[in-house]
Design a protein around this motif. Structure first.
Motif, PDB file in Angstrom:
ATOM      1  N   TYR A 176      -4.474 -12.968 -70.943  1.00  0.00           N
ATOM      2  CA  TYR A 176      -4.722 -13.567 -69.630  1.00  0.00           C
ATOM      3  C   TYR A 176      -6.029 -12.975 -69.106  1.00  0.00           C
ATOM      4  CZ  TYR A 176      -0.095 -15.659 -69.290  1.00  0.00           C
ATOM      5  OH  TYR A 176       1.030 -16.435 -69.490  1.00  0.00           O
ATOM      6  N   HIS A 177      -7.019 -13.843 -68.941  1.00  0.00           N
ATOM      7  CA  HIS A 177      -8.301 -13.423 -68.390  1.00  0.00           C
ATOM      8  C   HIS A 177      -8.451 -14.126 -67.049  1.00  0.00           C
ATOM      9  CE1 HIS A 177     -12.322 -11.831 -68.317  1.00  0.00           C
ATOM     10  NE2 HIS A 177     -12.809 -13.034 -68.063  1.00  0.00           N
ATOM     11  N   VAL A 178      -8.587 -13.349 -65.967  1.00  0.00           N
ATOM     12  CA  VAL A 178      -8.629 -13.895 -64.612  1.00  0.00           C
ATOM     13  C   VAL A 178      -9.956 -13.495 -63.964  1.00  0.00           C
ATOM     14  CG1 VAL A 178      -7.435 -14.022 -62.388  1.00  0.00           C
ATOM     15  CG2 VAL A 178      -6.115 -13.653 -64.491  1.00  0.00           C
ATOM     16  N   PRO A 179     -11.001 -14.312 -64.143  1.00  0.00           N
ATOM     17  CA  PRO A 179     -12.308 -13.990 -63.574  1.00  0.00           C
ATOM     18  C   PRO A 179     -12.403 -14.430 -62.117  1.00  0.00           C
ATOM     19  CG  PRO A 179     -12.466 -15.940 -64.931  1.00  0.00           C
ATOM     20  CD  PRO A 179     -11.044 -15.469 -65.023  1.00  0.00           C
ATOM     21  N   LEU A 180     -13.349 -13.823 -61.411  1.00  0.00           N
ATOM     22  CA  LEU A 180     -13.649 -14.197 -60.030  1.00  0.00           C
ATOM     23  C   LEU A 180     -15.122 -14.586 -59.951  1.00  0.00           C
ATOM     24  CD1 LEU A 180     -12.776 -14.336 -57.004  1.00  0.00           C
ATOM     25  CD2 LEU A 180     -13.690 -12.014 -56.808  1.00  0.00           C
ATOM     26  N   LEU A 181     -15.391 -15.795 -59.474  1.00  0.00           N
ATOM     27  CA  LEU A 181     -16.744 -16.261 -59.172  1.00  0.00           C
ATOM     28  C   LEU A 181     -16.843 -16.240 -57.655  1.00  0.00           C
ATOM     29  CD1 LEU A 181     -15.703 -17.633 -61.888  1.00  0.00           C
ATOM     30  CD2 LEU A 181     -17.644 -19.136 -61.598  1.00  0.00           C
ATOM     31  N   VAL A 182     -17.798 -15.457 -57.110  1.00  0.00           N
ATOM     32  CA  VAL A 182     -17.754 -15.198 -55.677  1.00  0.00           C
ATOM     33  C   VAL A 182     -19.144 -15.148 -55.051  1.00  0.00           C
ATOM     34  CG1 VAL A 182     -17.703 -12.670 -55.974  1.00  0.00           C
ATOM     35  CG2 VAL A 182     -16.637 -13.699 -53.945  1.00  0.00           C
ATOM     36  N   SER A 183     -19.197 -15.591 -53.806  1.00  0.00           N
ATOM     37  CA  SER A 183     -20.369 -15.456 -52.945  1.00  0.00           C
ATOM     38  C   SER A 183     -19.857 -14.991 -51.587  1.00  0.00           C
ATOM     39  CB  SER A 183     -21.107 -16.799 -52.821  1.00  0.00           C
ATOM     40  OG  SER A 183     -20.501 -17.628 -51.849  1.00  0.00           O
ATOM     41  N   ASN A 224     -18.032  -2.693 -64.173  1.00  0.00           N
ATOM     42  CA  ASN A 224     -19.212  -2.025 -64.734  1.00  0.00           C
ATOM     43  C   ASN A 224     -20.481  -2.863 -64.505  1.00  0.00           C
ATOM     44  OD1 ASN A 224     -19.201  -4.049 -66.723  1.00  0.00           O
ATOM     45  ND2 ASN A 224     -18.150  -2.763 -68.223  1.00  0.00           N
ATOM     46  N   HIS A 225     -21.585  -2.497 -65.136  1.00  0.00           N
ATOM     47  CA  HIS A 225     -22.876  -3.177 -64.962  1.00  0.00           C
ATOM     48  C   HIS A 225     -22.830  -4.651 -65.350  1.00  0.00           C
ATOM     49  CE1 HIS A 225     -22.973  -2.329 -69.252  1.00  0.00           C
ATOM     50  NE2 HIS A 225     -23.904  -3.260 -69.350  1.00  0.00           N
ATOM     51  N   ASP A 226     -21.865  -5.031 -66.197  1.00  0.00           N
ATOM     52  CA  ASP A 226     -21.717  -6.410 -66.655  1.00  0.00           C
ATOM     53  C   ASP A 226     -20.675  -7.171 -65.838  1.00  0.00           C
ATOM     54  OD1 ASP A 226     -22.483  -8.504 -68.384  1.00  0.00           O
ATOM     55  OD2 ASP A 226     -20.784  -8.102 -69.702  1.00  0.00           O
ATOM     56  N   GLY A 227     -20.164  -6.553 -64.754  1.00  0.00           N
ATOM     57  CA  GLY A 227     -19.154  -7.193 -63.925  1.00  0.00           C
ATOM     58  C   GLY A 227     -17.766  -7.182 -64.530  1.00  0.00           C
ATOM     59  N   ARG A 228     -17.593  -6.412 -65.596  1.00  0.00           N
ATOM     60  CA  ARG A 228     -16.306  -6.340 -66.294  1.00  0.00           C
ATOM     61  C   ARG A 228     -15.691  -4.958 -66.117  1.00  0.00           C
ATOM     62  NH1 ARG A 228     -15.855 -10.721 -69.633  1.00  0.00           N
ATOM     63  NH2 ARG A 228     -17.782 -11.916 -69.882  1.00  0.00           N
ATOM     64  N   CYS A 229     -14.409  -4.875 -66.379  1.00  0.00           N
ATOM     65  CA  CYS A 229     -13.732  -3.579 -66.392  1.00  0.00           C
ATOM     66  C   CYS A 229     -13.902  -2.985 -67.780  1.00  0.00           C
ATOM     67  CB  CYS A 229     -12.259  -3.744 -66.048  1.00  0.00           C
ATOM     68  SG  CYS A 229     -12.020  -4.439 -64.396  1.00  0.00           S
ATOM     69  N   THR A 232     -10.333  -9.041 -66.536  1.00  0.00           N
ATOM     70  CA  THR A 232     -11.023  -9.753 -65.460  1.00  0.00           C
ATOM     71  C   THR A 232     -12.502  -9.464 -65.526  1.00  0.00           C
ATOM     72  OG1 THR A 232     -10.994 -10.244 -63.085  1.00  0.00           O
ATOM     73  CG2 THR A 232     -10.813  -7.921 -63.714  1.00  0.00           C
ATOM     74  N   HIS A 233     -13.264 -10.246 -64.813  1.00  0.00           N
ATOM     75  CA  HIS A 233     -14.660  -9.936 -64.554  1.00  0.00           C
ATOM     76  C   HIS A 233     -15.081 -10.652 -63.282  1.00  0.00           C
ATOM     77  CE1 HIS A 233     -15.584 -13.750 -66.703  1.00  0.00           C
ATOM     78  NE2 HIS A 233     -16.712 -13.744 -65.982  1.00  0.00           N
ATOM     79  N   VAL A 248     -17.735  -3.682 -58.171  1.00  0.00           N
ATOM     80  CA  VAL A 248     -16.688  -4.261 -57.321  1.00  0.00           C
ATOM     81  C   VAL A 248     -15.379  -3.513 -57.557  1.00  0.00           C
ATOM     82  CG1 VAL A 248     -15.360  -6.329 -56.750  1.00  0.00           C
ATOM     83  CG2 VAL A 248     -17.780  -6.533 -57.394  1.00  0.00           C
ATOM     84  N   LYS A 249     -14.789  -3.019 -56.491  1.00  0.00           N
ATOM     85  CA  LYS A 249     -13.476  -2.379 -56.585  1.00  0.00           C
ATOM     86  C   LYS A 249     -12.424  -3.457 -56.818  1.00  0.00           C
ATOM     87  CE  LYS A 249     -10.251   0.478 -53.918  1.00  0.00           C
ATOM     88  NZ  LYS A 249     -10.059   1.187 -52.631  1.00  0.00           N
TER      89      LYS A 249
END
Length: 117
Positions: free
Chosen positions: A100-107, A41-46, A6-7, A20-21
């Motif tokens: 399986y890559h499950v990203p989150l785009l969030v505001s 991490n700093h790149d928004g990835r685990c 994920t990211h 992000v936890k």
């Protein structure tokens, strides 16, 4: 062997969602079993896959992203209660050999996801 990754992308600020936890649960009917808790991490990835190898299996899963805490930490002006707080994504893994890559785009006001590669 397959894996789950994920990211998080902070679409309000146009940057990775760092710090992000993220919690991962396995679902079986009404039973929810905790598998992993990590922070992006700093790149928004685990730093490593959430699941891989023998632990990666077909079934139903849930990812919980603590987005409200992330935006609060950035100093964003948030209403109380927060409009977007914990984002819960339930999804299925049908092929234990796939990625399986499950990203989150969030505001603070919206979110979306997709199955990435």
């Amino acid at each position: 062997m397959g894996k789950l990754t994920t990211h998080v992308l902070d679409t309000a600020n146009g940057r990775p969602g760092a710090g992000v936890k993220v919690e991962l649960f396995a679902l079986a009917g009404d039973t929810r079993r905790a598998l992993k808790t990590t922070t992006t991490n700093h790149d928004g990835r685990c730093d490593e896959p959430l699941l891989e190898g023998a632990s990666f299996a077909t079934g139903e899963y849930e990812l919980v992203f603590h987005a409200g805490d992330y935006f609060a930490a950035t100093g964003a002006q948030l209403p109380q209660p927060r409009f977007v707080d914990r984002v819960v994504l339930r999804f299925g893994i049908a092929d234990a050999n796939a990625h399986y890559h499950v990203p989150l785009l969030v505001s603070p006001w919206s979110y979306s996801t997709y199955r990435g590669s």
